[in-house]
Design an enzyme around this catalytic site. Sequence first.
Site, PDB file in Angstrom:
ATOM      1  N   GLU A 189      13.176  -8.624   1.707  1.00 38.28           N
ATOM      2  CA  GLU A 189      12.305  -7.515   2.132  1.00 38.28           C
ATOM      3  C   GLU A 189      13.061  -6.202   1.935  1.00 38.28           C
ATOM      4  OE1 GLU A 189      10.574  -8.083   6.002  1.00 38.28           O
ATOM      5  OE2 GLU A 189      10.066  -5.953   6.227  1.00 38.28           O
TER       6      GLU A 189
ATOM      7  N   PRO B  85       0.790  -1.223   0.000  1.00 40.65           N
ATOM      8  CA  PRO B  85       0.000   0.000   0.000  1.00 40.65           C
ATOM      9  C   PRO B  85       0.827   1.280   0.000  1.00 40.65           C
ATOM     10  CG  PRO B  85      -0.444  -1.342   1.974  1.00 40.65           C
ATOM     11  CD  PRO B  85       0.436  -2.138   1.084  1.00 40.65           C
TER      12      PRO B  85
ATOM     13  N   ASP C  89       1.757 -15.155   6.311  1.00 36.65           N
ATOM     14  CA  ASP C  89       1.436 -16.563   6.063  1.00 36.65           C
ATOM     15  C   ASP C  89       1.533 -16.894   4.578  1.00 36.65           C
ATOM     16  OD1 ASP C  89       1.130 -17.060   8.731  1.00 36.65           O
ATOM     17  OD2 ASP C  89      -1.058 -17.183   8.695  1.00 36.65           O
TER      18      ASP C  89
ATOM     19  N   ASN D   7       8.348  -5.123  -0.868  1.00 36.03           N
ATOM     20  CA  ASN D   7       8.209  -3.990   0.044  1.00 36.03           C
ATOM     21  C   ASN D   7       6.754  -3.987   0.503  1.00 36.03           C
ATOM     22  OD1 ASN D   7       7.936  -1.637   1.471  1.00 36.03           O
ATOM     23  ND2 ASN D   7       9.127  -0.395   0.041  1.00 36.03           N
TER      24      ASN D   7
ATOM     25  N   ARG E  83       7.180   1.536  13.477  1.00 38.40           N
ATOM     26  CA  ARG E  83       7.742   0.954  12.242  1.00 38.40           C
ATOM     27  C   ARG E  83       8.901  -0.005  12.524  1.00 38.40           C
ATOM     28  NH1 ARG E  83       5.524   4.266   8.185  1.00 38.40           N
ATOM     29  NH2 ARG E  83       5.076   6.355   8.959  1.00 38.40           N
TER      30      ARG E  83
ATOM     31  N   HIS F   5      12.830  -1.867   2.266  1.00 37.92           N
ATOM     32  CA  HIS F   5      12.200  -0.607   2.667  1.00 37.92           C
ATOM     33  C   HIS F   5      13.061   0.533   2.163  1.00 37.92           C
ATOM     34  CE1 HIS F   5       9.251  -2.652   5.090  1.00 37.92           C
ATOM     35  NE2 HIS F   5      10.232  -3.441   5.500  1.00 37.92           N
ATOM     36  N   LEU F   6      12.424   1.490   1.526  1.00 37.92           N
ATOM     37  CA  LEU F   6      13.169   2.650   1.017  1.00 37.92           C
ATOM     38  C   LEU F   6      13.816   3.423   2.165  1.00 37.92           C
ATOM     39  CD1 LEU F   6      10.176   3.359  -1.177  1.00 37.92           C
ATOM     40  CD2 LEU F   6      12.427   3.496  -2.225  1.00 37.92           C
ATOM     41  N   SER F   7      13.054   3.633   3.215  1.00 35.34           N
ATOM     42  CA  SER F   7      13.540   4.409   4.354  1.00 35.34           C
ATOM     43  C   SER F   7      14.150   3.480   5.398  1.00 35.34           C
ATOM     44  CB  SER F   7      12.380   5.205   4.967  1.00 35.34           C
ATOM     45  OG  SER F   7      11.378   4.321   5.459  1.00 35.34           O
TER      46      SER F   7
ATOM     47  N   ALA G  71       3.395  -0.495   5.156  1.00 33.56           N
ATOM     48  CA  ALA G  71       3.022  -0.599   6.576  1.00 33.56           C
ATOM     49  C   ALA G  71       2.519  -1.989   6.955  1.00 33.56           C
ATOM     50  CB  ALA G  71       1.974   0.459   6.909  1.00 33.56           C
TER      51      ALA G  71
ATOM     52  N   ARG H 250       5.018  10.854  -3.124  1.00 38.08           N
ATOM     53  CA  ARG H 250       4.727  10.541  -1.721  1.00 38.08           C
ATOM     54  C   ARG H 250       5.916  10.950  -0.849  1.00 38.08           C
ATOM     55  NH1 ARG H 250       4.459   4.593   1.233  1.00 38.08           N
ATOM     56  NH2 ARG H 250       3.900   5.428   3.279  1.00 38.08           N
TER      57      ARG H 250
HETATM   58  C1  DQA Z   1       8.213   1.669   3.802  1.00 34.08           C
HETATM   59  C2  DQA Z   1       8.296   1.952   5.309  1.00 34.08           C
HETATM   60  C3  DQA Z   1       6.955   1.708   5.971  1.00 34.08           C
HETATM   61  O1  DQA Z   1       7.037   1.997   7.371  1.00 34.08           O
HETATM   62  C4  DQA Z   1       5.900   2.612   5.359  1.00 34.08           C
HETATM   63  O2  DQA Z   1       4.638   2.328   5.938  1.00 34.08           O
HETATM   64  C5  DQA Z   1       5.841   2.474   3.883  1.00 34.08           C
HETATM   65  C6  DQA Z   1       7.103   2.472   3.151  1.00 34.08           C
HETATM   66  C7  DQA Z   1       9.537   2.033   3.096  1.00 34.08           C
HETATM   67  O3  DQA Z   1       9.711   1.594   1.964  1.00 34.08           O
HETATM   68  O4  DQA Z   1      10.374   2.755   3.660  1.00 34.08           O
HETATM   69  O5  DQA Z   1       4.785   2.460   3.273  1.00 34.08           O
HETATM   70  O6  DQA Z   1       7.980   0.292   3.590  1.00 34.08           O
END
Ligand code: DQA
Length: 144
Positions: A97, A10, A86, A73, A110, A99-101, A76, A18
Site C-alpha cells: 500500500e 480515486p 475484500d 494507492n 485519514r 500513499h504519497l502523503s 480515500a 491536484r
Molecule cells: C492519498 C492519501 C488519501 O488520504 C487521499 O484521500 C488520497 C491520496 C495519498 O496518496 O497520499 O487520495 O492516498
Amino acid sequence: MSRILLLNGPNLGILGKREPEIYGTATLSDIEAAVAAEVAGRGWKLAAYQHESEGELIHTIQDNYDTVGAIVNPGALMIAGWSLRDALASYPAPFIEVHLSNVWARESFRHESVLAPLATGLIAGLGAFGYQLAARALLERIPA
Ligand code: DQA
C-alpha cells in the site's frame, strides 16, 4: 512474461495538478514510467490502472490474479473501502500500500486504513518515490 499490477484509486489520475503542495508535481504517467523502469531489470511488465470508482478497481483486481504482485494507492478508499479490502483479500500475490502523503500527519479521518492489515507493507509520505520503493520491495520479496 511476469506482470506487476499498479493500481491507483480515486482522484489520483489528476496528480501533478491536484494539490501539488501535498501530492507533488509528478503526474501519474511519470509515476507509471518510473515504476515500469524499476521492474524492467527483472524482465517484468507493468499493468497500470487508475479508476475513480471502487467497483472498477475491484474488477481490475479480479482480472489480474495472474500478476506477481501489486502496488496499490487506494486514495480515500483506504478509510472505508470494505469491498476493495475484500477484493484484495482474494488477490493471490503480495501487495504494497502506498500513499504519497504522510496520512498520519494529516486530518484524523485519514489515519485508518482498512487495507493495511492485508498489505505486505505500507509506504507513506515519500511522494512519488514511494511507488519506486514499493516496486523495489516487491522485487526483493518475489523470487525471480
Ligand atoms: C492519498 C492519501 C488519501 O488520504 C487521499 O484521500 C488520497 C491520496 C495519498 O496518496 O497520499 O487520495 O492516498
